[in-house]
Design a protein around this motif. Structure first.
Motif, PDB file in Angstrom:
ATOM      1  N   HIS A 113      -0.559  -1.053  -5.885  1.00  9.34           N
ATOM      2  CA  HIS A 113      -0.928  -0.798  -4.490  1.00  9.34           C
ATOM      3  C   HIS A 113      -2.444  -0.942  -4.234  1.00  9.34           C
ATOM      4  CE1 HIS A 113      -0.451   0.996  -0.513  1.00  9.34           C
ATOM      5  NE2 HIS A 113      -1.485   1.766  -0.789  1.00  9.34           N
ATOM      6  N   HIS A 117      -4.905  -3.362  -1.727  1.00  9.92           N
ATOM      7  CA  HIS A 117      -6.019  -2.991  -0.829  1.00  9.92           C
ATOM      8  C   HIS A 117      -7.256  -3.851  -1.102  1.00  9.92           C
ATOM      9  CE1 HIS A 117      -4.500   0.278   1.569  1.00  9.92           C
ATOM     10  NE2 HIS A 117      -4.089   0.978   0.510  1.00  9.92           N
ATOM     11  N   SER A 138      -8.561   5.526   0.056  1.00  7.67           N
ATOM     12  CA  SER A 138      -7.279   5.711   0.736  1.00  7.67           C
ATOM     13  C   SER A 138      -6.889   7.182   0.698  1.00  7.67           C
ATOM     14  CB  SER A 138      -6.213   4.853   0.049  1.00  7.67           C
ATOM     15  OG  SER A 138      -5.926   5.391  -1.217  1.00  7.67           O
ATOM     16  N   ASP A 315      -1.952   0.885   5.009  1.00  6.24           N
ATOM     17  CA  ASP A 315      -0.927   0.247   4.184  1.00  6.24           C
ATOM     18  C   ASP A 315      -0.188  -0.854   4.929  1.00  6.24           C
ATOM     19  OD1 ASP A 315      -1.704   1.906   2.207  1.00  6.24           O
ATOM     20  OD2 ASP A 315       0.012   3.261   2.343  1.00  6.24           O
TER      21      ASP A 315
HETATM   22 ZN    ZN Z   1      -2.805   2.524   0.619  1.00  8.45          ZN
END
Ligand code: ZN
Ligand code: KG4
Length: 354
Positions: A113, A117, A138, A315
């Motif tokens: 993840h 980003h 985040s 996201d």
């Molecule tokens: Zn995120």
């Protein structure tokens, strides 16, 4: 290559179609459904998030395909977030991606993840490519990286406790502001001057001392739990109920302390590695006050600052598709036994965990 990206790690169900290469990619479609239901609880409820992904994912993917004017059969590969995140939520995306890849007989790849980003800004800014200093901020992570090339990551610093977004969310709760806290605090902080208590509160900058040197364990690391406690104490010491002016003033003082810390730590990395670019990513990078302060500081050091739009800071599956493209191009793909992980180390191209 045309990649379908899928992201279900937290409370956004997202699908995107991205085509091109890791160096030059175009977003053909991006659909993001934010699960508003968590607002009622003031934070993400994992079980509810998983169920909402199950309900939403098929229509979201279908919409992403139709927005891109492609059929399922025209998809050449699938990229899916397999960690870190809420494990039940991740499993929805991972299981779906596996089933679709199997049915279409196409490759699929699990994506970290946070690596997603890292790739987000490049979708909008062609110059946001390595080498650069990266600050990923985040709800779950705060990472300062030196990125020599895509896939070559060196972790310089991280949070020792709360992530930057988590600090925004917790402080928002203390101030009686809604979830997610980041946008609400940014808005409150803007009101400070107007409400007349400008500068009444000031909080110490966490982990920021002049005598820190490169090589010191805390030179690049950050910590926000003390700042959160300072806010709690300020709220307790202020006669209840908190007036709008005090709320705005505390929000502003908190945001100033957090931003100055992040900016200074990033500037240290820019100076040390002589980087000419800074790339921001993660939901907190949607904070325009942070971006403006970062530009102000880093441009004096000769570095350009790239930040994603609010839509790509939070996201989304386009960033996952783009990071997936990078791995697929290198011939990497996942097997059907790919699992989802609540915590997952970010590995560089040599497989070294950073
Ligand atoms: Zn995120
Ligand atoms: O990257 P993201 O969408 O999800 C995670 O991977 O965690 O980040 C969500 C976080 C939340 O904590 C939210 O409060 C924060 O990003 N955030 C902001 C802003 N917009 C979202 N924080 C500060 N200022 C903002 N404008």
């Amino acid at each position: 290559m045309r990649v379908l990206g899928i992201e279900t790690s937290c409370d956004e169900t997202s699908a995107a179609v991205v085509t091109g290469t890791a160096d030059e990619a175009a977003v053909e479609s991006l659909v993001i459904l934010s699960q508003d239901v968590h607002r009622i609880f003031g934070g993400v409820v994992p079980e509810i998030a998983s169920r909402a992904h199950v309900t939403a994912l098929v229509p979201i993917v279908e919409r992403a395909l139709s927005d891109a004017h492609v059929t399922r059969e025209q998809v050449e590969a699938i990229a899916v977030t397999n960690g870190p995140g809420l494990v039940g939520a991740l499993l929805v995306g991972v299981s779906f991606a596996k089933a679709l890849a199997y049915a279409l007989d196409i490759p699929f790849v699990g994506v970290h993840h946070m690596e997603g980003h890292l790739f987000a800004t490049a979708l909008e800014e062609p110059d946001a490519v390595p080498p650069f200093t990266a600050l990923l901020v985040s709800g779950g992570h705060t990472l300062l990286l030196d990125v020599e090339a895509w896939g070559h990551y060196r972790q310089l610093g991280r949070t020792r406790d709360d992530a930057a977004g988590e600090a925004f969310d917790k402080v928002a709760k203390l101030l009686g502001l809604p979830y997610p806290g980041g946008p609400a605090i940014e808005q409150e902080a803007r009101n400070d001057g107007a409400k007349g208590e400008n500068g009444r509160y000031r909080f110490a900058r966490p982990m920021l001392r002049r005598d820190q040197r490169p090589g010191d364990a805390d030179y690049y690391d950050v910590s926000f739990s003390g700042l959160k406690t300072a806010v709690l104490n300020a709220v307790r010491e202020t006669p209840a109920p908190l007036t709008p002016a005090s709320r705005a003033s505390i929000a502003r003082a908190f945001q100033d302390a957090l931003i100055e810390t992040l900016v200074e730590k990033t500037a240290r990395a820019v100076r040390h590695f002589k980087r000419e670019r800074v790339v921001l990513g993660g939901g907190v990078a949607g904070n325009r006050t942070l971006v403006a302060a970062m530009r102000d500081r880093c441009e004096k050091l000769g570095a350009r600052v790239f930040a994603p739009s609010v839509r790509l800071a939070t996201d989304n599956a386009a960033m996952i598709a783009r990071a997936g493209l990078f791995h697929l191009e290198r011939g990497e793909q996942s097997a059907l036994d790919l699992n989802a992980f609540a915590s997952l180390p970010l590995a560089d191209a040599r497989g070294t965990i950073i």
